[in-house]
Design an enzyme around this catalytic site. Structure first.
Site, mmCIF file in Angstrom:
data_model
loop_
_atom_site.group_PDB
_atom_site.id
_atom_site.type_symbol
_atom_site.label_atom_id
_atom_site.label_comp_id
_atom_site.label_asym_id
_atom_site.label_seq_id
_atom_site.Cartn_x
_atom_site.Cartn_y
_atom_site.Cartn_z
ATOM 1 N N HIS A 116 0.824 -1.212 0.000
ATOM 2 C CA HIS A 116 0.000 0.000 0.000
ATOM 3 C C HIS A 116 0.857 1.261 0.000
ATOM 4 C CE1 HIS A 116 -3.497 2.529 0.900
ATOM 5 N NE2 HIS A 116 -2.697 3.169 1.745
ATOM 6 N N HIS A 157 3.423 6.029 -1.879
ATOM 7 C CA HIS A 157 4.187 7.117 -1.266
ATOM 8 C C HIS A 157 5.700 6.907 -1.389
ATOM 9 C CE1 HIS A 157 0.427 8.634 0.375
ATOM 10 N NE2 HIS A 157 0.175 7.432 0.859
ATOM 11 N N LYS A 195 -4.634 9.962 -8.733
ATOM 12 C CA LYS A 195 -4.299 10.188 -7.327
ATOM 13 C C LYS A 195 -4.405 11.681 -7.067
ATOM 14 C CE LYS A 195 -2.549 9.088 -3.185
ATOM 15 N NZ LYS A 195 -3.170 8.151 -2.225
#
EC number: 4.6.1.-
Length: 303
Positions: free
Chosen positions: A179, A194, A237
């Site tokens: 994730h 990230h 995103k």
């Protein structure tokens, strides 16, 4: 009678994993200690990118009110130059080996063959071979959180790579590592994602289109922090924040520090004299070990 009730309550809490030696240890970790250690980790990141190894082109800065517009306002890729020498360092190579191990769609079961598990072990061990990784362990060991480096590595492995269900509660389709560092698609949108290294790899492969940024941190050297808008393989995103130019071990260490000491909370760190908040989330729908929670997400907080 009161003593009996207190003892019964304590036993119940212990059995449910809400009250253990780890909780007591973390109560002794102050905000000031977290800030001090984060500065130390920042200084110890010898594998961070230099200005000659990494060149970015942030282009269009948009206000936070426009992050959801979905407009491509930057004609060029974010990354202009990334040194192959930088990416060939041991922790980078070990990290890169992990990126192709995952299915991006939630709901698709993740399989972990033995060679992928070996890659997980390799990345964690490479991290522990750095002064940065050793410093993090030494601090947590001094606080009584972990009794040995092997215990620390095993917990990191479960915390980051342990599988859980992010979709129907049954299919083991996600992990903290996937994730946070690789990214997922859930509900038709990009979730997580990230990592600047993953961002660069996807740009290079032609499956990521950088749109704009809504935040650029105050740092004049790497690592910096950007809040970005982008399209990954057809999915948008709205705001993806990431450290830019840090080593993979720094990413892992700073998020682990915050998750272990301030799970599910805003964690205030200090990097190069600048304050930054890091948000972590616990995955509360399943657990490992004696009631420990997997890491659900972690990222730098950007306006």
């Amino acid at each position: 009678m009161k003593i009996i009730l207190i003892l019964c309550l304590s036993i119940t809490l212990i059995s449910q994993g809400h009250f253990d030696s780890l909780d007591l240890s973390l109560a002794n970790v102050s905000d000031a200690e977290i800030k001090s250690l984060s500065e130390t980790l920042y200084k110890l990141d010898s594998n961070r990118a230099t200005a000659s190894e990494l060149l970015i082109d942030p282009q269009t800065l948009i206000p936070s009110s426009q992050t959801g517009s979905g407009n491509d306002l930057s004609p060029q890729p974010l990354f202009k130059v990334v040194s192959s020498t930088l990416l060939s360092k041991p922790t980078y190579e070990a990290f890169l080996d992990l990126l192709d191990n995952y299915k991006k769609m939630t709901g698709e079961v993740e399989d972990v063959p033995s060679h992928e598990e070996q890659e997980q072990d390799s990345f964690l061990q490479q991290t522990m071979n750095t002064n940065l990784g050793k410093e993090l362990f030494n601090f947590l060991h001094s606080k009584g959180v972990y009794g040995s480096q092997s215990e620390f590595l095993q917990d990191l492995k479960m915390m980051w790579f342990g599988l859980y269900s992010r979709s129907d509660g049954v299919k083991l389709d996600s992990s903290g590592f996937e994730h946070i560092f690789v990214g997922e698609i859930k509900g038709g949108k990009v979730s997580g994602f990230h990592s600047w290294v993953q961002f660069y790899q996807c740009e290079k492969q032609g499956i990521l289109n950088y749109y704009s940024h809504s935040f650029d941190g105050p740092w004049t050297t790497y690592p910096d922090v950007l809040g970005m808008q982008f399209n990954w393989d057809g999915y948008f995103k709205e705001l993806g924040s990431a450290f830019i130019g840090c080593s993979p071990e720094f990413d892992l260490a700073i998020y682990s520090l915050c998750y272990i000491t301030r799970p599910g909370k805003k964690c205030d760190v200090s990097l190069g004299g600048h304050s930054l908040g890091i948000q972590t989330y616990t995955w509360d729908k399943s657990s490992y070990g004696d009631g420990k929670k997997f890491i659900g997400s972690a990222y730098p907080i950007t306006p």
